[in-house]
Motif scaffolding. Sequence first.
Motif, mmCIF file in Angstrom:
data_model
loop_
_atom_site.group_PDB
_atom_site.id
_atom_site.type_symbol
_atom_site.label_atom_id
_atom_site.label_comp_id
_atom_site.label_asym_id
_atom_site.label_seq_id
_atom_site.Cartn_x
_atom_site.Cartn_y
_atom_site.Cartn_z
ATOM 1 N N LYS A 44 18.363 13.133 17.655
ATOM 2 C CA LYS A 44 18.570 13.099 16.200
ATOM 3 C C LYS A 44 19.268 11.804 15.775
ATOM 4 N N HIS A 45 20.335 11.441 16.489
ATOM 5 C CA HIS A 45 21.076 10.208 16.186
ATOM 6 C C HIS A 45 20.199 8.984 16.462
ATOM 7 N N GLU A 86 15.571 4.488 12.095
ATOM 8 C CA GLU A 86 15.217 4.363 10.679
ATOM 9 C C GLU A 86 15.994 3.219 10.031
ATOM 10 N N GLU A 87 17.210 2.970 10.528
ATOM 11 C CA GLU A 87 18.093 1.971 9.920
ATOM 12 C C GLU A 87 17.832 0.546 10.392
ATOM 13 N N LYS A 117 17.827 8.422 13.607
ATOM 14 C CA LYS A 117 18.552 7.846 12.475
ATOM 15 C C LYS A 117 18.734 6.338 12.659
#
Length: 118
Positions: free
Chosen positions: A37-38, A44-45, A41
């Motif tokens: 999950k991390h 995506e960044e 993220k």
Amino acid sequence: MMNTNILIVEDDAVFCKLLTRFLGKNGFLVADAQDGKHAVKLLEEQTFSLGILDYRLPDMDGIEILQLIKEKNPSTKVIIMTRYGDEGIAQLAIEKGADAFIAKPINPTELLEVIQGI
């Protein structure tokens, strides 16, 4: 390959930080995640030039993250790590686009050689 932006995804917090520090000392920019999950993220960044992914994570496996990385940026190199020495996983990882495979326990110097070789 200096200033390479590396994403490490490893659920063992101590080992994860050890790799992060080791690669940081060797001139790499490193971000790390301890679950899928991390990792998603972070992906995506920002864009990474290399992903070092543990195969077994609490919420997804390294192959799933490998596929996400390659979809976002096909030129990103990926190394899959597993402590199970499973040839089937190595084969699958390569078929899905991994650039290298390394078995745990990992010798950091050996990892550096693999990074420089891809």
